[in-house]
Design a protein around this motif. Structure first.
Motif, mmCIF file in Angstrom:
data_model
loop_
_atom_site.group_PDB
_atom_site.id
_atom_site.type_symbol
_atom_site.label_atom_id
_atom_site.label_comp_id
_atom_site.label_asym_id
_atom_site.label_seq_id
_atom_site.Cartn_x
_atom_site.Cartn_y
_atom_site.Cartn_z
ATOM 1 N N UNK A 144 2.718 10.385 0.147
ATOM 2 C CA UNK A 144 2.178 9.028 0.020
ATOM 3 C C UNK A 144 0.869 8.831 0.769
ATOM 4 N N UNK A 145 0.542 9.681 1.734
ATOM 5 C CA UNK A 145 -0.779 9.565 2.388
ATOM 6 C C UNK A 145 -1.888 9.831 1.383
ATOM 7 N N UNK A 146 -1.577 10.604 0.339
ATOM 8 C CA UNK A 146 -2.570 10.931 -0.688
ATOM 9 C C UNK A 146 -2.473 10.027 -1.914
ATOM 10 N N UNK A 147 -1.544 9.106 -1.921
ATOM 11 C CA UNK A 147 -1.380 8.211 -3.079
ATOM 12 C C UNK A 147 -1.441 6.743 -2.655
ATOM 13 N N UNK A 148 -2.237 6.462 -1.644
ATOM 14 C CA UNK A 148 -2.396 5.076 -1.188
ATOM 15 C C UNK A 148 -3.070 4.246 -2.270
ATOM 16 N N UNK A 149 -2.822 2.953 -2.242
ATOM 17 C CA UNK A 149 -3.428 2.075 -3.252
ATOM 18 C C UNK A 149 -3.731 0.718 -2.648
ATOM 19 N N UNK B 176 -0.499 -3.902 -17.925
ATOM 20 C CA UNK B 176 -1.749 -3.435 -18.530
ATOM 21 C C UNK B 176 -2.188 -2.182 -17.798
ATOM 22 N N UNK B 177 -2.314 -1.079 -18.522
ATOM 23 C CA UNK B 177 -2.780 0.187 -17.950
ATOM 24 C C UNK B 177 -3.732 0.819 -18.956
ATOM 25 N N UNK B 178 -4.998 0.803 -18.649
ATOM 26 C CA UNK B 178 -5.989 1.400 -19.554
ATOM 27 C C UNK B 178 -6.158 2.859 -19.161
ATOM 28 N N UNK B 179 -5.515 3.727 -19.926
ATOM 29 C CA UNK B 179 -5.493 5.145 -19.567
ATOM 30 C C UNK B 179 -6.230 6.018 -20.566
ATOM 31 N N UNK B 180 -6.781 5.423 -21.590
ATOM 32 C CA UNK B 180 -7.539 6.202 -22.568
ATOM 33 C C UNK B 180 -7.030 5.985 -23.972
ATOM 34 N N UNK B 181 -7.900 6.225 -24.890
ATOM 35 C CA UNK B 181 -7.597 6.011 -26.309
ATOM 36 C C UNK B 181 -6.487 6.939 -26.787
ATOM 37 N N UNK C 250 -1.662 -15.678 -12.700
ATOM 38 C CA UNK C 250 -1.769 -14.956 -11.428
ATOM 39 C C UNK C 250 -1.800 -13.485 -11.796
ATOM 40 N N UNK C 251 -2.931 -12.840 -11.514
ATOM 41 C CA UNK C 251 -3.089 -11.414 -11.828
ATOM 42 C C UNK C 251 -2.823 -10.602 -10.570
ATOM 43 N N UNK C 252 -1.890 -9.645 -10.676
ATOM 44 C CA UNK C 252 -1.597 -8.738 -9.568
ATOM 45 C C UNK C 252 -1.999 -7.342 -10.032
ATOM 46 N N UNK C 253 -2.954 -6.760 -9.312
ATOM 47 C CA UNK C 253 -3.559 -5.493 -9.739
ATOM 48 C C UNK C 253 -3.384 -4.427 -8.658
ATOM 49 N N UNK D 108 19.532 -1.836 -4.150
ATOM 50 C CA UNK D 108 18.800 -0.587 -4.386
ATOM 51 C C UNK D 108 18.337 -0.396 -5.826
ATOM 52 N N UNK D 109 19.050 -0.947 -6.814
ATOM 53 C CA UNK D 109 18.651 -0.740 -8.208
ATOM 54 C C UNK D 109 17.279 -1.332 -8.521
ATOM 55 N N UNK D 110 16.855 -2.338 -7.770
ATOM 56 C CA UNK D 110 15.545 -2.936 -8.010
ATOM 57 C C UNK D 110 14.405 -2.008 -7.610
ATOM 58 N N UNK D 111 14.691 -0.967 -6.826
ATOM 59 C CA UNK D 111 13.673 -0.052 -6.307
ATOM 60 C C UNK D 111 13.717 1.324 -6.973
ATOM 61 N N UNK D 112 14.602 1.562 -7.916
ATOM 62 C CA UNK D 112 14.802 2.892 -8.492
ATOM 63 C C UNK D 112 13.829 3.252 -9.612
ATOM 64 N N UNK D 113 13.130 2.267 -10.149
ATOM 65 C CA UNK D 113 12.208 2.480 -11.269
ATOM 66 C C UNK D 113 10.796 2.224 -10.758
ATOM 67 N N UNK D 114 9.815 2.225 -11.637
ATOM 68 C CA UNK D 114 8.476 1.901 -11.167
ATOM 69 C C UNK D 114 7.397 2.201 -12.174
ATOM 70 N N UNK D 115 6.185 1.931 -11.747
ATOM 71 C CA UNK D 115 4.991 2.212 -12.532
ATOM 72 C C UNK D 115 4.001 2.935 -11.632
ATOM 73 N N UNK D 116 3.137 3.721 -12.244
ATOM 74 C CA UNK D 116 2.129 4.453 -11.479
ATOM 75 C C UNK D 116 0.908 4.666 -12.356
ATOM 76 N N UNK D 117 -0.221 4.821 -11.721
ATOM 77 C CA UNK D 117 -1.478 5.042 -12.433
ATOM 78 C C UNK D 117 -2.636 4.747 -11.499
ATOM 79 N N UNK D 118 -3.843 5.053 -11.953
ATOM 80 C CA UNK D 118 -5.027 4.815 -11.121
ATOM 81 C C UNK D 118 -5.394 3.342 -11.055
ATOM 82 N N UNK D 119 -5.074 2.575 -12.107
ATOM 83 C CA UNK D 119 -5.431 1.163 -12.141
ATOM 84 C C UNK D 119 -4.541 0.484 -13.180
ATOM 85 N N UNK D 120 -3.701 -0.438 -12.733
ATOM 86 C CA UNK D 120 -2.882 -1.205 -13.675
ATOM 87 C C UNK D 120 -2.597 -2.569 -13.073
#
Length: 183
Positions: free
Chosen positions: A123-128, A57-62, A168-171, A86-98
């Protein structure tokens, strides 16, 4: 982009039992890889299969496409160190809130979250922050610092998790930068 067409609609008045009757749910391990769009499951070094994580779930706008804007569907080209998988780490998701909602049966669970800083970002500027069922369990995660550098795998494990209403919600939420700026 403004027309919706329905080609088929099927329905039924049949009654019967669902896969998981009320008060129950899946209790098996659920393994998924965010951003992975392959049609074949990935297989780790222990023989476990990992499915594409498609219920993010990523609410990024209409009118915006969360897959195009929030998924890294192209595998990271650099070698991933510190893991036999290593293949388990090659993809991913990103956003301000998901987040992801994992449907589970009653009981206690653990979650193993796999990370690697593979996209050349500072990554110092993309902490979450990470919240599980609304409770912050990690504040200002810097993936590269935690892993010991970029393109290195790091796993975080959270034990004794109980579902809330069968979920179980992981946010994941972008951390505030500095004292005055909000996330």
């Amino acid at each position: 982009g403004t027309a919706i067409r329905i080609h088929d609609l099927q329905y039924s008045a049949a009654t019967g039992s669902a896969n998981f009757p009320s008060g129950t749910g899946p209790r098996d391990t659920q393994r998924m890889v965010f951003g992975y769009t392959g049609r074949e499951d990935l297989r780790d070094s222990r023989g476990h299969t990992w499915r594409p994580a498609t219920e993010l779930v990523a609410r990024i706008g209409e009118g915006k496409d969360s897959v195009a804007q929030c998924w890294w569907t192209a595998p990271a080209p650099e070698p991933i160190q510190g893991t036999p998988d290593p293949d388990l780490y090659r993809y991913g998701a990103h956003g301000r809130d998901f987040w992801v909602n994992l449907t589970v049966g009653p009981g206690r669970y653990h979650a193993r979250l796999k990370f690697a800083a593979t996209r050349g970002l500072e990554t110092r500027n993309t902490c979450f922050d990470i919240r599980i069922n609304g409770r912050r369990v990690v504040e200002r995660l810097d993936v590269a610092a935690t892993a010991g550098g970029p393109n290195r795998a790091v796993d975080l494990v959270f034990n004794d998790l109980a579902p809330v209403n069968g979920v179980i919600e992981i946010r994941f939420t972008a951390a505030a930068r500095g004292d005055t700026e909000e996330p």
